[in-house]
Design a protein around this motif. Structure first.
Motif, mmCIF file in Angstrom:
data_model
loop_
_atom_site.group_PDB
_atom_site.id
_atom_site.type_symbol
_atom_site.label_atom_id
_atom_site.label_comp_id
_atom_site.label_asym_id
_atom_site.label_seq_id
_atom_site.Cartn_x
_atom_site.Cartn_y
_atom_site.Cartn_z
ATOM 1 N N ASN A 115 6.379 9.553 -3.717
ATOM 2 C CA ASN A 115 7.328 10.065 -2.729
ATOM 3 C C ASN A 115 6.795 9.930 -1.307
ATOM 4 O OD1 ASN A 115 9.844 11.634 -4.023
ATOM 5 N ND2 ASN A 115 8.101 11.796 -5.414
ATOM 6 N N ALA A 116 5.477 10.117 -1.140
ATOM 7 C CA ALA A 116 4.875 9.937 0.182
ATOM 8 C C ALA A 116 5.003 8.493 0.638
ATOM 9 C CB ALA A 116 3.402 10.355 0.146
ATOM 10 N N ALA A 117 4.843 7.561 -0.300
ATOM 11 C CA ALA A 117 5.013 6.145 0.018
ATOM 12 C C ALA A 117 6.458 5.868 0.429
ATOM 13 C CB ALA A 117 4.609 5.285 -1.176
ATOM 14 N N GLY A 118 7.400 6.502 -0.262
ATOM 15 C CA GLY A 118 8.812 6.324 0.061
ATOM 16 C C GLY A 118 9.163 6.833 1.446
ATOM 17 N N LYS A 119 8.390 7.793 1.936
ATOM 18 C CA LYS A 119 8.603 8.329 3.288
ATOM 19 C C LYS A 119 7.826 7.546 4.340
ATOM 20 C CE LYS A 119 9.045 13.065 1.518
ATOM 21 N NZ LYS A 119 8.408 14.422 1.509
ATOM 22 N N LYS A 120 7.173 6.477 3.905
ATOM 23 C CA LYS A 120 6.372 5.626 4.804
ATOM 24 C C LYS A 120 5.167 6.366 5.380
ATOM 25 C CE LYS A 120 9.609 2.537 4.289
ATOM 26 N NZ LYS A 120 9.433 1.396 3.349
ATOM 27 N N LEU A 121 4.631 7.314 4.602
ATOM 28 C CA LEU A 121 3.449 8.044 5.072
ATOM 29 C C LEU A 121 2.150 7.303 4.749
ATOM 30 C CD1 LEU A 121 4.292 11.738 4.059
ATOM 31 C CD2 LEU A 121 4.593 10.626 6.287
ATOM 32 N N LEU A 122 2.204 6.365 3.820
ATOM 33 C CA LEU A 122 0.991 5.670 3.401
ATOM 34 C C LEU A 122 0.733 4.442 4.258
ATOM 35 C CD1 LEU A 122 0.982 5.869 -0.496
ATOM 36 C CD2 LEU A 122 0.470 7.603 1.227
ATOM 37 N N GLU A 123 -0.544 4.170 4.448
ATOM 38 C CA GLU A 123 -0.985 2.997 5.181
ATOM 39 C C GLU A 123 -1.740 2.073 4.234
ATOM 40 O OE1 GLU A 123 -1.767 4.561 9.633
ATOM 41 O OE2 GLU A 123 -3.081 5.448 8.127
ATOM 42 N N ILE A 124 -2.050 0.886 4.708
ATOM 43 C CA ILE A 124 -2.785 -0.070 3.891
ATOM 44 C C ILE A 124 -4.131 0.543 3.468
ATOM 45 C CG2 ILE A 124 -3.957 -2.315 3.894
ATOM 46 C CD1 ILE A 124 -1.818 -3.304 5.818
ATOM 47 N N GLY A 125 -4.401 0.495 2.188
ATOM 48 C CA GLY A 125 -5.663 1.017 1.665
ATOM 49 C C GLY A 125 -5.592 2.440 1.151
ATOM 50 N N ASP A 126 -4.496 3.156 1.436
ATOM 51 C CA ASP A 126 -4.403 4.555 1.012
ATOM 52 C C ASP A 126 -4.378 4.690 -0.513
ATOM 53 O OD1 ASP A 126 -4.545 5.735 3.466
ATOM 54 O OD2 ASP A 126 -2.380 5.964 3.726
ATOM 55 N N LEU A 127 -3.576 3.872 -1.171
ATOM 56 C CA LEU A 127 -3.510 3.939 -2.623
ATOM 57 C C LEU A 127 -4.884 3.686 -3.230
ATOM 58 C CD1 LEU A 127 -2.034 4.187 -5.307
ATOM 59 C CD2 LEU A 127 -1.385 1.769 -5.106
ATOM 60 N N GLU A 128 -5.593 2.729 -2.682
ATOM 61 C CA GLU A 128 -6.935 2.413 -3.182
ATOM 62 C C GLU A 128 -7.888 3.593 -2.998
ATOM 63 O OE1 GLU A 128 -4.654 -1.148 -2.790
ATOM 64 O OE2 GLU A 128 -5.088 0.425 -1.310
ATOM 65 N N GLU A 129 -7.707 4.375 -1.938
ATOM 66 C CA GLU A 129 -8.545 5.557 -1.719
ATOM 67 C C GLU A 129 -8.368 6.573 -2.841
ATOM 68 O OE1 GLU A 129 -8.451 5.426 3.203
ATOM 69 O OE2 GLU A 129 -7.583 7.130 2.106
ATOM 70 N N ALA A 130 -7.125 6.809 -3.226
ATOM 71 C CA ALA A 130 -6.861 7.769 -4.298
ATOM 72 C C ALA A 130 -7.382 7.242 -5.630
ATOM 73 C CB ALA A 130 -5.365 8.058 -4.386
ATOM 74 N N ILE A 131 -7.188 5.959 -5.881
ATOM 75 C CA ILE A 131 -7.666 5.365 -7.124
ATOM 76 C C ILE A 131 -9.188 5.447 -7.197
ATOM 77 C CG2 ILE A 131 -7.880 3.206 -8.412
ATOM 78 C CD1 ILE A 131 -5.129 4.411 -8.639
ATOM 79 N N THR A 132 -9.850 5.207 -6.073
ATOM 80 C CA THR A 132 -11.314 5.310 -6.035
ATOM 81 C C THR A 132 -11.769 6.725 -6.334
ATOM 82 O OG1 THR A 132 -11.559 3.488 -4.454
ATOM 83 C CG2 THR A 132 -13.363 5.077 -4.564
ATOM 84 N N ALA A 133 -11.080 7.712 -5.754
ATOM 85 C CA ALA A 133 -11.436 9.109 -6.012
ATOM 86 C C ALA A 133 -11.274 9.433 -7.488
ATOM 87 C CB ALA A 133 -10.576 10.040 -5.162
#
Length: 293
Positions: free
Chosen positions: A221-239
């Motif tokens: 949902n955050a992605a749908g609101k355009k809150l995510l930037e390049i690399g954000d998904l990878e940050e969560a996956i890394t965590a």
């Protein structure tokens, strides 16, 4: 991650100015895990790797005394310059978006969402689940529907666990609110989810993976609101990868990784279920109890 300062959010309670209470001991399983991991990292991370279970080890006597003492006075945030002022602003923004999102999701499903509180504290704190320490990391207490975090955990997440980035920090909050969703949905108390052939640890793994999946739903949902930037998904996956039970045991120098001791899932499982929620954006996709974890 795109976010804005100045967000007003009464669901974030700043108790960092409170005097640290004497902390009751954790359950023996948590203590063992904490000891092993702490030897390597010089930090205790069983909160993020403890989730819901970290709050359940305290005694009922601690619970009743803490409830009484916490109601007597409301501590104030730190006086003077606040080194974490910007981080607090970020947490307020993220928590509001997480809970606004799940409120909308619940409404669409004909359910009522009850908002949780996120309590910021330093060192140690009294909760309805007993007294707890910053050493166990972020955790959720179903007894008072509060999530708790000492902001110093974020520094450890970045420097000692190798999971930097603001979206990694947001994932931590969304995971804890994932446990709040489970509390509202009665997941932990649903005995139909338990199998006679499934151990307590196996059930715990599925509970934690579901919280990861719920966090992914918010991320969608955050992605749908355009809150995510390049690399954000990878940050969560890394965590998610860095806090897998198998990876933590290997980092701690355990010669033989023992799946029977896992309580939160492997790195692969945690990454998988966060991604399941992220890709689908639906709570219904997060049935970790029926699916192969």
């Amino acid at each position: 991650m795109k976010w804005s300062r100045g967000t007003k959010n009464d669901d974030v309670v700043d108790r960092r100015g409170a005097a640290a209470p004497k902390v009751a001991g954790a359950g023996i399983g948590v203590v063992i895990l904490v000891f092993v991991v702490a030897k390597l990292f010089n930090v205790d991370i069983s909160g993020l790797v403890g989730g819901n279970s970290s709050s359940s080890s305290s005694s009922s006597s601690s619970s009743s005394s803490s409830t009484t003492s916490s109601s007597k006075s409301e501590p104030e945030p730190p006086k003077g310059p606040d080194a974490d002022a910007e981080l607090v602003e970020f947490v307020r923004f993220v928590m509001k978006d997480i809970q606004d999102t799940f409120e909308t999701v619940f409404r669409a499903e004909g359910k009522t969402y009850q908002r949780a509180k996120l309590v910021l504290f330093s060192d140690a704190i009294d909760t309805a689940c007993g007294r707890s320490s910053a050493a166990i990391g972020p955790f959720y207490c179903p007894g008072d529907s509060n999530a708790y975090i000492d902001l110093s955990f974020y520094r450890d997440l970045r420097t000692k666990l190798g999971a930097p980035g603001d979206f990694a920090q947001a994932y931590v909050l969304a995971h804890e609110i994932g446990h709040h969703l489970q509390n509202l949905l009665g997941v932990d108390h649903d005995q139909t989810k338990l199998s006679k052939s499934r151990t307590r640890n196996e059930h715990s793994v599925r509970v934690e993976l579901q919280a990861d999946c719920f966090a992914g739903v918010w991320g969608h949902n955050a992605a749908g609101k355009k809150l995510l930037e390049i690399g954000d998904l990878e940050e969560a996956i890394t965590a998610a990868k860095e806090i897998g039970d198998d990876r933590l045991q290997k980092k701690a120098g355990v010669d033989d990784v023992n799946p029977e001791t896992f309580t939160h899932g492997t790195s692969a499982q945690r990454m998988k279920w966060f991604r399941v929620g992220f890709d689908s954006g639906k709570l219904s996709s997060c049935d970790t109890f029926s699916a192969q974890p």
